[in-house]
Scaffold this motif. Structure first.
Motif, short mmCIF file in Angstrom:
data_model
loop_
_atom_site.label_atom_id
_atom_site.label_comp_id
_atom_site.label_asym_id
_atom_site.label_seq_id
_atom_site.Cartn_x
_atom_site.Cartn_y
_atom_site.Cartn_z
N HIS A 185 26.01 40.28 45.09
CA HIS A 185 26.77 41.25 44.30
C HIS A 185 25.81 42.01 43.37
O HIS A 185 25.54 41.57 42.24
CB HIS A 185 27.84 40.54 43.48
CG HIS A 185 28.78 39.73 44.33
ND1 HIS A 185 29.73 40.30 45.14
CD2 HIS A 185 28.89 38.38 44.50
CE1 HIS A 185 30.41 39.35 45.77
NE2 HIS A 185 29.91 38.18 45.39
N ASP A 187 26.14 44.59 41.49
CA ASP A 187 26.67 44.93 40.17
C ASP A 187 26.64 43.74 39.21
O ASP A 187 26.43 43.90 38.00
CB ASP A 187 28.10 45.46 40.28
CG ASP A 187 28.16 46.90 40.74
OD1 ASP A 187 27.08 47.54 40.83
OD2 ASP A 187 29.26 47.39 41.01
N TYR A 188 26.85 42.55 39.74
CA TYR A 188 26.79 41.35 38.91
C TYR A 188 25.36 41.13 38.41
O TYR A 188 25.12 40.86 37.23
CB TYR A 188 27.28 40.15 39.72
CG TYR A 188 27.24 38.81 39.02
CD1 TYR A 188 27.32 38.72 37.63
CD2 TYR A 188 27.14 37.63 39.75
CE1 TYR A 188 27.30 37.48 36.99
CE2 TYR A 188 27.12 36.39 39.13
CZ TYR A 188 27.19 36.32 37.75
OH TYR A 188 27.16 35.10 37.12
N TYR A 191 24.60 43.63 35.80
CA TYR A 191 25.27 43.27 34.56
C TYR A 191 24.45 42.26 33.77
O TYR A 191 24.22 42.41 32.56
CB TYR A 191 26.66 42.71 34.87
CG TYR A 191 27.40 42.14 33.69
CD1 TYR A 191 27.83 42.95 32.64
CD2 TYR A 191 27.70 40.77 33.63
CE1 TYR A 191 28.52 42.42 31.55
CE2 TYR A 191 28.40 40.24 32.55
CZ TYR A 191 28.81 41.07 31.52
OH TYR A 191 29.49 40.54 30.44
N ILE A 212 29.72 48.44 33.09
CA ILE A 212 29.79 47.80 34.40
C ILE A 212 30.94 46.79 34.42
O ILE A 212 31.71 46.72 35.39
CB ILE A 212 28.45 47.11 34.74
CG1 ILE A 212 27.38 48.15 35.07
CG2 ILE A 212 28.63 46.15 35.93
CD1 ILE A 212 26.02 47.55 35.36
N ARG A 215 34.34 48.59 34.55
CA ARG A 215 34.61 49.13 35.90
C ARG A 215 35.03 48.01 36.84
O ARG A 215 35.91 48.18 37.69
CB ARG A 215 33.38 49.84 36.45
CG ARG A 215 33.09 51.19 35.79
CD ARG A 215 32.15 52.03 36.65
NE ARG A 215 30.87 51.37 36.88
CZ ARG A 215 29.82 51.49 36.08
NH1 ARG A 215 29.90 52.24 34.98
NH2 ARG A 215 28.69 50.88 36.35
N ALA A 216 34.40 46.86 36.68
CA ALA A 216 34.74 45.72 37.54
C ALA A 216 36.17 45.26 37.28
O ALA A 216 36.92 44.93 38.22
CB ALA A 216 33.75 44.58 37.31
#
Length: 274
Positions: A185, A187-188, A191, A212, A215-216
């Motif tokens: 992931h 984005d994780y 983050y 972020i 948005r998640a």
């Protein structure tokens, strides 16, 4: 990819102003000004005479003299500062630029136990690998180098906040890392990198990390469950969002404990993909 290229162009222009604090140079000897040999270097407190000569040469605008002095310091082996500064000149100076030599010097520093310069060198090394500046691009080596810049495993994790920022902007896809989508992931990871960079007194990265996360939440992103699980495992009692809310720098030991927790979260997040 066009955005990624733009990010790198901006970041490469910025790395010149990012680096560890350095000691004040002493008087410059005539021998040092003419490019001292490693055998002429003498240890001087926590640095050495050749490193100090390099700093003085840079201040008077003598980049070739500074490079010769830093290379001598690097070869003398008293400390890593000379290797790091030589690597920066090879990377940043248009006249003396040599990305292969920069890679070699930054690799020496990144793989050393020097917590003061190591994270900064790992950042440069990550850029070189990601951009393919000294050979073919190597996504996995870039990822490893940026990881050491932002998520060091030492008991006292000193970081390069700008390295965390670049890392967050360049997290590879599952395809690039040759891992399944369901365990990777980006984005994780971004983050966590931004939250870690925030702890380096970079409040703009706190805002980016929060964005972020928001948005998640709005899209019910799959990685939120993973983040909540990992946050609980490392004692962020209020869950995933508590990571960025805990990131603002405070007292030294409190900040370092925060970083140790986020390092553990990062390794949990990436070890699942192994």
């Amino acid at each position: 990819m066009r955005f990624l290229r733009m990010v790198f162009a901006v970041m490469i222009s910025l790395v010149a102003i990012s680096g560890p604090a350095i000691a004040q140079p002493g008087p410059l000897s005539e021998a040092a000004a003419n490019g001292p040999l490693a055998s002429a270097c003498e240890q001087d407190a926590n640095v050495d005479s050749c490193w100090r000569a390099g700093v003085a040469a840079e201040r008077r605008g003598d980049a070739p003299g500074a490079l010769a002095a830093y290379e001598a310091s690097c070869a003398a082996g008293f400390q890593m500062g000379g290797c790091y500064e030589a690597g920066k000149i090879y990377f940043l100076n248009k006249t003396l630029r040599d990305y292969r030599k920069s890679r070699d010097r930054m690799l020496q520093v990144c793989e050393s136990d020097d917590v003061g310069t190591g994270p900064y060198a790992c950042k440069y090394l990550g850029i070189i690998y990601r951009k393919g500046l000294a050979g073919a691009p190597d996504v996995e080596r870039a990822f490893g180098s940026f990881s050491r810049s932002c998520f060091p495993t030492t008991d006292q994790p000193f970081i390069d906040g700008n390295g965390c920022e670049i890392f967050a902007d360049t997290v590879p896809s599952a395809d690039e890392m040759s891992v399944p989508d369901e365990v990777w992931h980006p984005d994780y990871i971004a983050y966590l990198a931004l939250a870690m960079g925030c702890s380096d007194d970079m409040p703009a990265l706190c805002q980016q990390a929060s964005a972020i996360h928001h948005r998640a939440l709005a899209t019910s992103a799959q990685w939120l469950a993973r983040c909540a699980e990992d946050a609980e495992a490392v004692a962020f009692a209020e869950g995933c969002e508590a990571v960025v809310r805990s990131a603002a720098p405070g007292k030294f030991e409190r900040r370092q404990e925060f970083r140790r927790r986020v390092v553990r979260m990062f390794h949990r997040a990436t070890d699942y993909a192994g």
